[in-house]
Design an enzyme around this catalytic site. Structure first.
Site, PDB file in Angstrom:
ATOM      1  CB  CYS A  63       7.666 -10.724 -21.353  1.00  7.41           C
ATOM      2  SG  CYS A  63       5.583 -10.991 -20.842  1.00  7.41           S
TER       3      CYS A  63
ATOM      4  NE  ARG B  52      12.359  -7.587 -19.043  1.00  9.12           N
ATOM      5  CZ  ARG B  52      11.816  -6.029 -19.109  1.00  9.12           C
ATOM      6  NH1 ARG B  52      13.318  -5.525 -18.636  1.00  9.12           N
ATOM      7  NH2 ARG B  52      11.313  -5.400 -19.875  1.00  9.12           N
TER       8      ARG B  52
ATOM      9  N   GLY C 285       5.235  -7.008 -24.202  1.00  8.61           N
ATOM     10  CA  GLY C 285       4.685  -5.911 -24.595  1.00  8.61           C
ATOM     11  C   GLY C 285       3.343  -6.252 -24.910  1.00  8.61           C
TER      12      GLY C 285
ATOM     13  CD  GLU D 255       9.369   1.594  -0.726  1.00  9.10           C
ATOM     14  OE1 GLU D 255       8.367   2.244  -1.234  1.00  9.10           O
ATOM     15  OE2 GLU D 255      10.341   0.887  -0.862  1.00  9.10           O
TER      16      GLU D 255
ATOM     17  CD  GLU E 119       7.197  -4.980  -3.518  1.00 12.96           C
ATOM     18  OE1 GLU E 119       6.721  -5.319  -4.509  1.00 12.96           O
ATOM     19  OE2 GLU E 119       7.564  -3.832  -3.520  1.00 12.96           O
TER      20      GLU E 119
ATOM     21  CG  HIS F  54      -8.998  11.957  11.988  1.00 11.66           C
ATOM     22  ND1 HIS F  54      -9.793  12.863  11.926  1.00 11.66           N
ATOM     23  CD2 HIS F  54      -8.636  12.470  11.793  1.00 11.66           C
ATOM     24  CE1 HIS F  54      -9.307  13.745  13.332  1.00 11.66           C
ATOM     25  NE2 HIS F  54      -7.877  13.404  12.137  1.00 11.66           N
TER      26      HIS F  54
HETATM   27  O1  M6R Z   1      11.157   0.449 -12.484  1.00 11.81           O
HETATM   28  P1  M6R Z   1      10.515   1.969 -11.399  1.00 11.81           P
HETATM   29  O2  M6R Z   1      10.989   2.389 -11.006  1.00 11.81           O
HETATM   30  O3  M6R Z   1       9.499   2.836 -12.519  1.00 11.81           O
HETATM   31  O4  M6R Z   1       9.194   1.285 -10.838  1.00 11.81           O
HETATM   32  C1  M6R Z   1       7.808   1.402 -10.255  1.00 11.81           C
HETATM   33  C2  M6R Z   1       7.055   0.768  -8.734  1.00 11.81           C
HETATM   34  O5  M6R Z   1       6.984  -0.774 -10.223  1.00 11.81           O
HETATM   35  C3  M6R Z   1       8.210   0.001  -8.882  1.00 11.81           C
HETATM   36  O6  M6R Z   1       8.560   0.599  -7.929  1.00 11.81           O
HETATM   37  C4  M6R Z   1       7.362  -0.926  -6.851  1.00 11.81           C
HETATM   38  O7  M6R Z   1       6.588  -0.767  -6.352  1.00 11.81           O
HETATM   39  C5  M6R Z   1       8.544  -2.087  -6.786  1.00 11.81           C
HETATM   40  N1  M6R Z   1       8.013  -3.503  -6.928  1.00 11.81           N
HETATM   41  C6  M6R Z   1       8.026  -1.798  -5.117  1.00 11.81           C
HETATM   42  O8  M6R Z   1       9.093  -2.768  -4.932  1.00 11.81           O
END
Ligand code: M6R
Length: 609
Positions: free
Chosen positions: A2, A27, A100, A480, A487, A503
């Site tokens: 948020c 966010r 939060g 990655e 995603e 496997h």
């Molecule tokens: O801000 P952070 O690097 O701690 O975030 C970690 C993950 O939430 C972030 O890398 C997430 O996996 C991404 N959306 C991937 O593209």
């Protein structure tokens, strides 16, 4: 998750709030809303959906006209995305926005219901508005806030307006970020700096349990008891251009293209006289020599950067490295302590699980090092030492440039580690560093292959499931590539160590299932090629990402993307190669009609468990 904003000044508040929310939409984007004083009345407009839906609603309901207000963009935790669950929430004389989770909201709700309050939404946030109203008496907002926050458990960043005070915005925080923008005759609150960067670069970081009041005289700060405190005004290093699309159709594409420059910038900041130098952050050779084990704790893409680092540190420095998913690490009762170095990696520096992992490691006596992109974030400030990566603001939800700067700095760490432990000589340290400094050019060359990546994406248009395979660094990179693709395209994708496929998982390979093979590592190339042939024999459609000079038996590969890494060491080629994987994911997403910047169900900064 948020995003919250607030404004007090002479500009059109609705425009300032909407601009700010646009910068914070990463966010969360399942609903949005604003509340603005129109004279002495508060006008609230809110809706389920992205900010585009909010803009339409403002056209229909009319834009609030005023100079003081608060706004919110949501990632639902309690209660589905709906108009009624959208923020701001009002009760009695108080209107709030919240980022939060209020953990004790159920008991507070019960108490407030007994006091005669009724609730409209299913959110945890609405209880905060009620509780503030409950404690509001004698026209004293400050006391209402200090009394209320004493009762809240969990995390919050709150923007608050009181109906009796049309020229004030209050804010308080614990656990969730909140930054105060300090302009000329105007003030802002926001979850992140880009929300007000257009108006001012001057900001104050609100710490846990602090309160701020914006009024005609500026921003005034208070501690948890309401006692005035002095705060330092800082100046942001980021420019507004960095937080804009600058002609690109999406932030994600812009951020992919920024990689040569941000990797260069990050390397420049950490290399002195041709060698990695971490002395400025207090990480000395002596300290590195004393490390028995390394743990890398992170989530998602940052965790994948950790896996690349593991391969590099173990290969060069011969120190055992374990990579842990932060949400597991924090609850697994890890055997960590003195002599261990725990590296937490995070773009945002806010990720709740990573932060908890850091706190746990510190409490167990380990030395902690953060690799963080947001310098003013909680993780950056809590770790014993911090490498500040210089990707600039990353706004697309899918992380791209942050990953590259993370691995660039972790390579440097691996080199220095190996040197400090006497495993490589200074000449080799210099050679490796010089090699790494060539990666921005190699990245540029891969990004120039954008059309080829787009063509590969076009071949995946009807794909429902696919696999990534690779060995060693290629495997780490496949993880990655697969995350990036799934995603933002919603294609089911799995990444496997190429040797592991038979496997079990090979049973899923059938006619025309795409297998994207990353095959850049000479040491294991023959093995990888054998694995490609195994899946080809079962009907797979093979897309190979490989060096120009790599040869395969006729008929093995259906499509190939050839790279010219310009003589880079194998170990370093993940840096340019990842750009191709990002571009394939990006174009696959766009061709499917998705918004790659705002994939469904996700938010960028995961501040809840
Ligand atoms: O801000 P952070 O690097 O701690 O975030 C970690 C993950 O939430 C972030 O890398 C997430 O996996 C991404 N959306 C991937 O593209």
């Amino acid at each position: 998750m948020c995003g919250i904003v607030g404004y007090l000044g002479s500009r059109d508040c609705t425009s300032v709030l909407m601009d700010g929310l646009e910068k914070l939409e990463y966010r969360g984007y399942d609903s949005a809303g604003i509340a603005v004083f129109e004279g002495k009345e508060i006008k609230t407009v809110k809706t389920r959906g992205k900010l585009s839906a909010m803009k339409e609603k403002l056209e229909i309901e009319g834009r609030p006209i005023g100079h003081c207000g608060i706004g919110h963009t949501r990632w639902a935790t309690h209660g589905e995305p709906s108009d009624v669950n959208s923020h701001p929430h009002s009760n009695g004389r108080v209107t709030i926005v919240h980022n939060g989770i209020i953990e004790n909201y159920a008991e507070l709700k019960e108490f407030l219901t007994e006091q005669g309050y009724t609730f409209l939404s299913q959110t945890d946030s609405e209880v905060v508005a009620c509780l503030l109203d409950y404690y509001y008496s004698e026209r004293n907002p400050g006391r209402a806030i200090t009394e209320t926050i004493k009762e809240l458990r969990g995390s919050y960043a709150l923007g608050i307006i009181f109906k009796d005070f049309p020229e004030r915005v209050y804010a308080a925080r614990r656990g969730s970020p909140l930054i105060v923008g300090v302009g000329e005759g105007e003030s802002f609150i926001a979850s992140d700096i880009p929300a007000f960067l257009k108006y001012t670069k001057n900001y104050v970081l609100l710490e846990d349990n602090e309160i701020v009041r914006l009024d005609a005289e500026g921003a005034k700060f208070y501690d948890v008891h309401g006692i005035p405190i002095k705060k330092e005004v800082q100046t942001a290093e980021w420019d507004i251009e960095q937080a804009q699309k600058c002609g690109f159709p999406h932030y994600m594409l812009k951020e992919i293209h920024e990689q040569p420059d941000v990797v260069q910038k990050t390397l420049d900041s950490l290399v002195k006289d041709g060698v990695p130098d971490f002395s400025e952050i207090g990480l000395t050779d002596e300290m590195l020599r004393g490390v028995h084990r390394v743990f890398i704790v992170a989530c998602g893409t940052a965790m994948h950067a950790g896996i690349i680092a593991r391969y590099a540190i173990e290969k060069l420095a011969r120190v055992p490295v374990t990579v842990e998913i932060a949400s597991e690490f924090r609850y697994m009762e890890p055997i960590v302590g003195e002599g261990d170095l725990v590296i937490v990696v995070s773009q945002s520096g806010e990720t709740a699980d990573t932060k908890a992992g850091l706190e746990l490691a510190k409490s167990l006596g380990a030395k902690t090092l953060a690799v963080v992109n947001v310098k003013y974030s909680a993780i950056a400030r809590e770790a014993d030492m911090c490498i500040n990566t210089l990707a600039g603001p990353e706004i697309a939800v899918a992380s791209t440039k942050a990953y590259s700067v993370q691995i660039a700095s972790l390579y440097l760490l691996a080199f220095r580690f190996a040197y400090a432990r006497g495993i490589i000589l200074e000449s080799e340290l210099k050679r490796l560093t010089a090699q790494l400094c060539k990666t921005p050019d190699a990245i540029r060359r891969v990004i120039a292959q954008e059309d080829e990546c787009q063509f590969i994406a076009s071949q995946l248009i009807n794909t429902e499931t696919l696999f990534f395979i690779g060995r060693g660094f290629d495997y780490a990179l496949s993880l990655e590539g697969s995350l990036k693709l799934k995603e933002i395209t919603y294609i089911h994708s799995e990444a496997y160590a190429a040797g592991e496929l038979k496997h079990g998982t090979i049973s899923l390979i059938e006619h025309n299932v795409p297998v994207i093979t990353v095959a850049t590592q000479s040491k294991v190339l023959e093995k990888t090629i054998s694995n490609m042939e195994e899946v080809k024999a079962r009907g797979a459609f093979i897309i190979a990402l490989c060096r120009r000079e790599t040869t395969f038996a006729e008929g093995t590969v259906d499509l190939r993307l050839n790279f010219d890494f310009g003589g880079l060491d194998d170990m370093l080629v993940p840096l340019p190669t990842v750009c191709a994987l990002q571009l394939i994911a990006y174009y696959s997403s766009v061709l499917r009609g998705n918004d790659p910047d705002k994939p469904r169900n996700l938010a960028k900064s995961v501040t809840t468990e």
